[in-house]
Design an enzyme around this catalytic site. Structure first.
Site, mmCIF file in Angstrom:
data_model
loop_
_atom_site.group_PDB
_atom_site.id
_atom_site.type_symbol
_atom_site.label_atom_id
_atom_site.label_comp_id
_atom_site.label_asym_id
_atom_site.label_seq_id
_atom_site.Cartn_x
_atom_site.Cartn_y
_atom_site.Cartn_z
ATOM 1 N N ASP A 35 36.962 -18.690 11.976
ATOM 2 C CA ASP A 35 37.459 -20.562 12.495
ATOM 3 C C ASP A 35 36.767 -21.299 10.824
ATOM 4 O OD1 ASP A 35 34.414 -19.850 12.643
ATOM 5 O OD2 ASP A 35 33.737 -21.158 14.250
ATOM 6 N N GLU A 94 21.739 -21.312 8.391
ATOM 7 C CA GLU A 94 21.267 -19.866 9.375
ATOM 8 C C GLU A 94 21.364 -18.626 8.344
ATOM 9 O OE1 GLU A 94 21.914 -19.498 13.757
ATOM 10 O OE2 GLU A 94 23.405 -20.025 12.994
ATOM 11 N N GLU A 95 20.781 -17.764 8.227
ATOM 12 C CA GLU A 95 20.897 -16.486 7.896
ATOM 13 C C GLU A 95 22.470 -15.341 8.119
ATOM 14 O OE1 GLU A 95 21.470 -13.696 9.352
ATOM 15 O OE2 GLU A 95 21.548 -14.759 11.629
ATOM 16 N N SER A 98 35.357 -16.881 16.659
ATOM 17 C CA SER A 98 34.136 -17.414 15.058
ATOM 18 C C SER A 98 35.035 -16.345 13.924
ATOM 19 C CB SER A 98 32.909 -17.515 15.487
ATOM 20 O OG SER A 98 32.456 -17.563 13.805
ATOM 21 N N HIS A 99 33.941 -15.059 14.175
ATOM 22 C CA HIS A 99 34.111 -13.855 13.428
ATOM 23 C C HIS A 99 34.411 -12.416 13.457
ATOM 24 C CE1 HIS A 99 30.138 -14.135 14.703
ATOM 25 N NE2 HIS A 99 30.083 -13.011 14.023
ATOM 26 N N ASP A 151 33.885 -21.810 9.354
ATOM 27 C CA ASP A 151 32.371 -22.149 9.173
ATOM 28 C C ASP A 151 31.170 -21.748 8.877
ATOM 29 O OD1 ASP A 151 32.295 -20.290 11.536
ATOM 30 O OD2 ASP A 151 31.244 -21.515 13.048
HETATM 31 C C1 G1P Z 1 25.488 -15.072 15.620
HETATM 32 C C2 G1P Z 1 24.110 -15.288 14.600
HETATM 33 C C3 G1P Z 1 23.960 -16.751 14.345
HETATM 34 C C4 G1P Z 1 24.914 -17.601 14.855
HETATM 35 C C5 G1P Z 1 26.322 -17.295 15.919
HETATM 36 C C6 G1P Z 1 27.797 -18.589 15.789
HETATM 37 O O1 G1P Z 1 24.895 -15.258 16.571
HETATM 38 O O2 G1P Z 1 23.200 -15.001 14.260
HETATM 39 O O3 G1P Z 1 23.521 -17.351 13.987
HETATM 40 O O4 G1P Z 1 24.774 -18.841 15.207
HETATM 41 O O5 G1P Z 1 26.173 -16.327 15.615
HETATM 42 O O6 G1P Z 1 28.556 -18.463 14.618
HETATM 43 P P1 G1P Z 1 23.950 -14.037 17.865
HETATM 44 O O7 G1P Z 1 24.777 -13.069 17.739
HETATM 45 O O8 G1P Z 1 23.075 -13.288 16.675
HETATM 46 O O9 G1P Z 1 23.404 -14.484 18.869
HETATM 47 ZN ZN ZN Z 2 33.070 -18.854 13.015
#
Ligand code: G1P
Ligand code: ZN
Length: 543
Positions: free
Chosen positions: A279, A363-364, A113-114, A281
């Site tokens: 990615d 989600e936030e 992801s990020h 999303d």
């Molecule tokens: C984090 C975000 C959550 C998101 C997830 C995947 O998870 O807080 O909202 O679904 O990334 O992108 P966390 O690191 O808080 O468990």
């Molecule tokens: Zn992502």
């Protein structure tokens, strides 16, 4: 087809987190590591004989190598057909759509992801079901258990073609379809949004600026925003997916992409500024003079959804993750539809979406989506906002101010504390859990606690129970503080502290967020005894 049976020792650290298994690239590069996790997935998925699998990723370092390995393992498993994006590319939402579109039994999405990319960055693998949604917790738990006892895996000896050309290939019993990663997704977006209307708006002078941050959404943005909607080429930036994201941190938020906030606050900003993550999303939406907080974005989408072709009949319900601001709850109440509160992690929305209980969710952490795919969707959110602007004939900032005038503004902040020693983080959580029942009526930084609880969730569809999903502290005066540990990190621990508080009245809603939320932040630090446990006097990041 020649199938090799490889023996190895089991791994004990393959527990999937909030969104799949995420580790440093160097961990995934250990001999047999990726293979064992993939074998554990195949063992638990129990695929039908004629199964189709979708495979693709965000193009980060190790993506290509991993895809080749997974294709060879799928062949050994007897999978009939693999659909893979050209270059191994598929954004997470496009992969989710393709799983449904191709009638696939499952999908494997390669992404962290990020999280940063490159040889020293992170890699990840998540697996999605035929619905396009992420695997449920019961399955991810089963995969983890399986991985701990696995002593080998099967892999076919195959000459796998270069994924740079699209086309169909027959590989000793396996059909490999290399498809354009953007086509099916673009078609889907055209069914949801009024492309001619958006095109006319952009031709009429409204300006959009989209930054793909050198990650997967570049090719999608070029096709949809420029080719289909007529935005000038220079309205999309950083559009070539790079293995290390060109050193950028592809997380669309004001801390990791400050240049976009600067653009929003500049003298002559575009009418809509947006970005997506590694990615594809996540989404960040900004407009002249402001960033739209993700909680507000969800609330505003719900408020106006009937103006968007794909949502013209309204939605049956809405959901937000528990720490997300409560802005959408008020809109749901006004519209007379239910609002579900789920644990953090997109997979908790999946059952609600599939069962038709909700039509929008968010989600936030800059994630929003609907039932059009089984994942959150960054570009979809950008198109939703563009369509709204065209319908309301207003730029982003005016739409947001009108919303605050009607409902008030839920100020929201997430304060992250990075704690290198995970033992300290566990001790903080254990201590807070023990003291939770004694918190009501105590004063912290001038704030009095009204109630406090542990968030446990019973899925309304399958009735499965997920416990210990964070602590909620409600303050007198309406504010709320949430504490939980991140489940996506690959080293140390991150304590996430979420603050939310509603204000009404034109002179209050435009105040700086710190003015409103600092007292809650101080109360949170006192309630959780953050400095005592960790030595941290300040958060590491405020988002
Ligand atoms: C984090 C975000 C959550 C998101 C997830 C995947 O998870 O807080 O909202 O679904 O990334 O992108 P966390 O690191 O808080 O468990
Ligand atoms: Zn992502």
């Amino acid at each position: 087809m020649k199938i090799n049976e490889i023996k190895c020792e089991p791994f004990d650290d393959q527990r999937p987190g909030t969104a799949g298994l995420r580790k440093k690239v160097t961990v995934f590069q250990q001999p047999h590591y990726l293979q064992c996790f993939v074998q554990a997935i195949f063992d638990c998925l129990d695929l039908p004989a004629d199964a189709t699998l979708v495979i693709g990723g965000d193009g980060r370092f190790f993506n290509r190598e991993a895809i080749t390995t997974i294709i060879a393992m799928a062949a050994a498993e007897g999978v009939a057909r693999v659909v893979v994006g050209q270059n191994g590319w598929l954004s997470t939402p496009a992969a989710s759509h393709l799983i449904r579109h191709e009638g696939a039994a499952a999908g494997l999405i390669l992404t962290a992801s990020h999280n940063p990319g490159g040889p020293d960055g992170d890699f990840g693998l998540k697996f999605n079901m035929a619905s396009g949604g992420q695997a449920p917790e019961s399955l991810t738990d089963a995969v983890y258990e399986r991985s701990k006892t696995l002593t080998g895996y099967r892999i076919a000896d195959l000459d796998i073609p270069d994924l740079r050309q699209t086309g169909s290939f027959s590989l000793a019993g396996l059909r490999l379809d290399v498809v354009d990663p953007v086509d099916a997704y673009t078609d889907l977006m055209q069914t949801l949004f009024d492309f001619p209307r958006i095109r006319a708006m952009l031709a009429g002078g409204r300006r959009v600026h989209f930054d793909a941050l050198n990650a997967i959404t570049g090719p999608y943005a070029e096709r949809i925003l420029c080719d289909e909607l007529g935005a000038p080429r220079d309205s999309v930036r950083h559009t070539r997916p790079l293995e290390d994201f060109g050193g950028l941190h592809p997380d669309p938020n004001p801390v990791d992409a400050p240049h976009l906030l600067e653009l929003a606050l500049s003298d002559d900003p575009p009418d809509l500024i947006a970005a997506s993550d590694g990615d594809g999303d996540r989404n960040m939406i900004l407009g002249p003079g402001l960033m739209v907080s993700p909680g507000d974005s969800l609330a505003i989408m719900l408020e106006h959804c009937e103006r968007i072709p794909g949502y013209a009949n309204g939605v049956p319900g809405v959901a937000r993750s528990m720490p997300t601001s409560r802005a959408v709850d008020a809109v749901a109440e006004a519209h007379g539809i239910p609002c579900f509160e789920t644990p953090t992690g997109w997979r908790f929305f999946s059952n609600l979406l599939t069962a038709g209980k909700i039509g929008l969710c968010g989600e936030e952490s800059f994630g929003t989506s609907s039932s059009h795919v089984g994942e959150k969707d960054g570009l979809w959110a950008v198109l939703f906002w563009l369509n709204l602007m065209a319908e309301l004939e207003q730029p982003v900032d005016q739409i947001v101010h009108a919303h605050w005038a009607r409902y008030g503004r839920w100020f929201f902040q997430r304060r992250d504390y990075f704690i290198a020693d995970t033992g300290q983080a566990q001790a903080l959580i254990a201590d807070l859990g023990r003291r939770l029942p004694t918190l009501p009526n105590t004063l912290h930084g001038g704030q009095r606690v009204a109630a406090a609880d542990v968030f446990n969730y019973t899925d309304p569809v399958d009735h499965s129970v997920s416990r210990d999903q964070g602590f909620r502290v409600f303050l007198e005066g309406g504010g709320r503080i949430v504490f939980r540990l991140s489940g996506t990190g690959t080293a140390g621990a991150t304590l996430r502290v979420y603050l939310d508080h509603r204000e009404t009245g034109p002179e209050r809603v435009t105040l700086p967020a710190d003015d409103i939320l600092s007292p809650l932040g101080e109360a949170a630090a006192s309630i959780a005894r953050i400095a005592d446990h960790t030595g941290l006097a300040q958060p590491t990041a405020v988002i």
